[in-house]
Design a protein around this motif. Structure first.
Motif, short mmCIF file in Angstrom:
data_model
loop_
_atom_site.label_atom_id
_atom_site.label_comp_id
_atom_site.label_asym_id
_atom_site.label_seq_id
_atom_site.Cartn_x
_atom_site.Cartn_y
_atom_site.Cartn_z
N ARG A 119 26.14 -35.24 -83.19
CA ARG A 119 25.27 -36.15 -83.95
C ARG A 119 25.51 -36.06 -85.46
N SER A 120 26.51 -35.28 -85.85
CA SER A 120 26.76 -35.05 -87.27
C SER A 120 27.75 -36.06 -87.83
N GLU A 238 28.46 -38.65 -80.51
CA GLU A 238 27.52 -39.67 -80.04
C GLU A 238 27.85 -41.00 -80.72
N ARG A 239 27.14 -42.05 -80.35
CA ARG A 239 27.52 -43.41 -80.72
C ARG A 239 27.63 -43.62 -82.24
N GLY A 240 26.62 -43.19 -83.01
CA GLY A 240 26.65 -43.43 -84.45
C GLY A 240 27.84 -42.76 -85.14
N PRO A 241 27.97 -41.44 -85.01
CA PRO A 241 29.14 -40.76 -85.60
C PRO A 241 30.46 -41.26 -85.02
N ALA A 294 29.05 -46.09 -70.97
CA ALA A 294 28.05 -46.72 -71.83
C ALA A 294 28.71 -47.68 -72.82
N ASP A 295 29.97 -47.39 -73.20
CA ASP A 295 30.71 -48.26 -74.11
C ASP A 295 31.50 -49.32 -73.37
N SER A 296 31.33 -49.41 -72.05
CA SER A 296 32.06 -50.38 -71.23
C SER A 296 31.08 -51.08 -70.30
N PRO A 297 30.13 -51.84 -70.85
CA PRO A 297 29.04 -52.39 -70.03
C PRO A 297 29.50 -53.36 -68.96
#
Length: 299
Positions: A119-120, A238-241, A294-297
């Motif tokens: 998350r960093s 995670e998604r943001g970083p 999750a990145d391949s809906p």
């Protein structure tokens, strides 16, 4: 973890160190807890690490591989501000251990499996810097060697079929099969191959204070698809970083999707193979596959 695994007791390591490197006789030897699957790791004093291959093989082949690892480590050492191991010595078989072994410098830090940095945003920036540093190393005309990850995705069809067959009771195989059908068709693209670390998984990444503190297991450094080290985006972030990493590296859609595909190939083998023998690695594979899906809906 492996059918042909070699036992590496502490007493054997102590005997080998004392006999082959007398200058280290006064240094303590301590086994390092590790989820690694290739080597048993022992610390010698404060500054050294001994690595003992776990899988039985011909001694000459093992020595050749260790020499290649050392050459790769020397090529990377000092090319980035993040510490990496420096080769120190090669040991010989003895005291009941049948293979050559290696000694390199100790790199301080906590492995990312123990101190999660996902998350960093700062860690994502550090990781992008490391990948760029590795990519900047001159290929010296070398090309992909044709073994392992980093070439054509379709070359991994037989292995992926094995993984899908072995994962029936563990994972959503129909969805994963559909995802692989799409991934395996991703073209190589027009960008040139670059130098890659080749195995940026949590166990090979050291952190301190949620920042990158060092990188281990550098023996696989080599020329491959420039998307290969992007496996770290799904293994570690995670998604943001993860988006920060992409923007920092300037990845287009094709490069990013190929990086995701390489992470998928690696993770699929981890879940079933290490389900019982190395649960940490198996869970890592599950976590990576969860991020990929999750990145391949549409899969």
């Amino acid at each position: 973890m492996h059918d042909d695994e070699v036992s590496v007791p502490f007493e054997t390591v102590r005997a080998l160190v004392d006999a082959q490197f007398p200058r280290w006789r006064g240094l303590p030897v301590e086994r390092v807890a590790s989820e690694g699957t290739v080597n048993a790791i022992f610390r010698i004093g404060d500054r050294l690490t001994a690595r003992f291959p776990l899988q039985r093989q011909e001694a000459a082949a093992a020595r050749q591989w260790l020499e290649c690892e050392a050459e790769a480590a020397r090529e990377l050492f000092g090319r980035t501000r993040f510490p990496t191991p420096e080769p120190v010595a090669l040991g010989e078989p003895g005291a009941g251990y049948p293979l050559p072994w290696s000694v390199q410098t100790w790199v301080p830090g906590a492995v990312a499996t123990d101190r999660y940095p996902g998350r960093s945003v700062g860690f994502a920036h550090d990781l992008a810097e490391f990948i760029n540093d590795v990519r900047a190393i001159d290929t010296r005309g070398r090309t992909f060697g044709g073994q392992g990850r980093g070439g054509e995705l379709q070359a991994h069809d037989p292995w992926m079929q094995t993984c899908l067959e072995r994962s029936g009771m563990l994972l959503d195989v129909p969805r994963l099969r559909r995802l692989w059908i799409v991934m395996r068709q991703l073209p190589r693209g027009e960008y040139a191959d670059t130098m890659n670390h080749g195995d940026l998984i949590p166990g090979n990444v050291l952190v301190a204070g949620s920042r990158l503190a060092g990188v281990l297991d550098v023996g696989g450094l080599g020329v491959a698809d420039r998307a290969l080290d992007l496996v770290s985006a799904w293994h570690l972030l995670e998604r943001g970083p993860r988006q920060v990493l992409r923007e920092e590296l300037g990845c287009d859609d094709l490069e990013w999707e190929r990086g995701k595909a390489w992470a998928f190939v690696q993770a699929m083998g981890l879940v079933w193979y290490y389900e019982h023998s190395n649960p940490v690695m198996s869970r890592m594979g599950r976590r990576t596959l969860g991020r990929v899906m999750a990145d391949s809906p549409s899969a």
